[in-house]
Design an enzyme around this catalytic site. Structure first.
Site, short mmCIF file in Angstrom:
data_model
loop_
_atom_site.label_atom_id
_atom_site.label_comp_id
_atom_site.label_asym_id
_atom_site.label_seq_id
_atom_site.Cartn_x
_atom_site.Cartn_y
_atom_site.Cartn_z
N ARG A 47 0.80 -1.22 0.00
CA ARG A 47 0.00 0.00 0.00
C ARG A 47 0.83 1.27 0.00
O ARG A 47 0.59 2.19 -0.79
CB ARG A 47 -0.91 0.07 1.25
CG ARG A 47 -2.21 -0.64 1.10
CD ARG A 47 -2.62 -1.18 2.43
NE ARG A 47 -1.67 -2.21 2.82
CZ ARG A 47 -1.78 -3.48 2.43
NH1 ARG A 47 -2.80 -3.87 1.75
NH2 ARG A 47 -0.86 -4.37 2.77
N THR A 48 1.79 1.35 0.91
CA THR A 48 2.49 2.63 1.08
C THR A 48 3.23 2.99 -0.20
O THR A 48 3.10 4.10 -0.72
CB THR A 48 3.43 2.56 2.31
OG1 THR A 48 2.67 2.12 3.43
CG2 THR A 48 4.05 3.91 2.62
N LYS A 75 27.07 -3.83 -3.39
CA LYS A 75 28.53 -3.74 -3.57
C LYS A 75 29.17 -3.08 -2.36
O LYS A 75 30.37 -2.84 -2.34
CB LYS A 75 28.86 -2.90 -4.81
CG LYS A 75 28.27 -3.40 -6.11
CD LYS A 75 28.64 -2.43 -7.23
CE LYS A 75 27.89 -2.74 -8.50
NZ LYS A 75 27.98 -1.63 -9.47
N ARG A 96 11.17 3.94 3.35
CA ARG A 96 10.82 2.98 4.40
C ARG A 96 12.07 2.18 4.73
O ARG A 96 12.78 1.72 3.83
CB ARG A 96 9.70 2.04 3.96
CG ARG A 96 9.51 0.88 4.94
CD ARG A 96 8.31 0.05 4.63
NE ARG A 96 7.09 0.77 4.98
CZ ARG A 96 5.88 0.23 4.90
NH1 ARG A 96 5.74 -1.03 4.53
NH2 ARG A 96 4.80 0.93 5.23
N HIS A 124 5.05 6.16 11.59
CA HIS A 124 4.49 5.95 10.26
C HIS A 124 3.49 7.10 10.03
O HIS A 124 2.28 6.90 10.01
CB HIS A 124 3.80 4.58 10.21
CG HIS A 124 3.52 4.06 8.84
ND1 HIS A 124 3.63 4.83 7.70
CD2 HIS A 124 3.11 2.83 8.42
CE1 HIS A 124 3.30 4.09 6.65
NE2 HIS A 124 2.99 2.88 7.05
C1 NCD Z 1 1.80 -1.37 8.21
C2 NCD Z 1 3.28 -1.05 8.30
O1 NCD Z 1 4.06 -1.37 7.40
O2 NCD Z 1 3.62 -0.46 9.32
N1 NCD Z 1 1.32 -1.41 6.90
C3 NCD Z 1 1.04 -0.24 6.20
O3 NCD Z 1 1.89 0.60 5.98
N2 NCD Z 1 -0.23 -0.07 5.78
C4 NCD Z 1 1.32 -2.47 9.07
C5 NCD Z 1 2.00 -3.84 9.14
O4 NCD Z 1 2.94 -4.16 8.44
O5 NCD Z 1 1.52 -4.65 9.95
#
Ligand code: NCD
Length: 293
Positions: A47-48, A75, A96, A124
């Site tokens: 999703r993100t 590398k 991320r 997040h």
């Molecule tokens: C979450 C995350 O990655 O923190 N997912 C998200 O971004 N919608 C939740 C998870 O991984 O459980």
């Protein structure tokens, strides 16, 4: 302008991002033609990452994607050098990483905006903006509601960020987690003190609430797999459990959901988690507009 933690934003700014997202969802076009987003995801994401890329395309931007496995990191190139190089190719980075604090580290290494798409168990912030947007959209307000966060609250960064956001907007929060998986006490105390909200802690599932926000039990963190199964089964939300729940209950989940929610709940009008995932696009369009202008 970076977006690393929800603490970087005040209530007025969050309200303005949420109302921008609302306008965008209702058809306002954002024109950031010529700008490029780089998505750097060092941890799995559906999703993100995809909603950031969709948001860029909907804003008439372009995007470049980075695959750590096929990059010069293999590398031995450092994370900081990677960020510095990508900064010359893009106008904004969505990042991320599995380690807490990495988004801040990246932001310090570059002049282009960095948006945190999740750093370890820490923060997040864009997920929280989506969650606040979803609550506002489905319930009409945030303040004064009771919001229950249920599941593995120790490891879920989405829940840590969300508690802060709910505090800022004056919701009452109930935190329900199995033994050993509660949210860090110091952090809960900080939020309680800062916003003077009511926070109730429980160890048993309870569905008498306005918003039930579920997250997965992270089975991979248990030493004893049987204990993990037992806890997961006990905390699984079943359709029959919701019989006594409020009719206008809203059920949210950051997704991915594994088996913590009965799939029969997906068909119930109260389940709003797929809509919530779709709101990721207008909200991230508004975030990109905010950090780039
Ligand atoms: C979450 C995350 O990655 O923190 N997912 C998200 O971004 N919608 C939740 C998870 O991984 O459980």
């Amino acid at each position: 302008m970076d977006l690393i933690s929800l603490r970087d934003l005040d209530k007025k700014t969050i309200e303005s991002i949420i109302s921008s997202a609302e306008e965008i969802d209702n058809g306002r076009k954002v024109d950031l033609k010529g700008k490029i987003l780089a998505t750097l995801f060092f941890e799995p994401s559906t999703r993100t990452k995809l909603s950031f890329q969709t948001a860029a395309l909907r804003n008439s931007m372009g995007y470049i994607d980075f695959n750590p496995e096929g990059s010069s990191l293999k590398k031995g190139e450092s994370f900081i050098d990677t960020i510095k190089v990508v900064s010359g190719y893009a106008d904004v980075i969505a990042l991320r990483h599995a380690e807490e604090g990495t988004a801040r580290l990246a932001a310090d290494a570059t002049d282009i905006p960095v948006v945190n798409g999740g750093d370890g168990g820490n923060q997040h912030p864009t997920q929280t903006l989506i969650d606040l947007f979803s609550i506002k959209k489905t319930k009409g307000r945030i303040g004064g509601l009771n919001v229950t966060l249920l599941g593995d609250l120790k490891h879920a960064r989405a829940m840590r960020s969300l508690l802060y956001g709910l505090g800022m907007f004056g919701a009452d929060v109930t935190l329900i987690a199995p033994e050993g998986l509660a949210m860090e006490e110091d952090y809960v105390e900080q939020v309680r003190k800062k916003f003077d909200i009511k926070i109730t802690l429980k160890k048993e599932p309870d569905y008498n609430t306005d918003v039930l926000y579920v997250c997965r039990i992270q089975e991979e963190r248990f030493i004893d797999p049987y204990e993990a199964k037992r806890v997961t089964e006990k905390f699984k939300v079943k359709k029959e459990d919701l019989k006594g729940a409020k009719e206008d209950l809203v059920i949210l989940h950051p997704l991915p959901k594994i088996n913590e929610i009965d799939t029969r709940i997906d068909e119930m009008g109260q389940a709003k988690y797929f809509e919530q995932a779709h709101y990721g696009v207008p909200v991230r369009q508004a975030v990109l507009e905010y950090v780039l202008r």
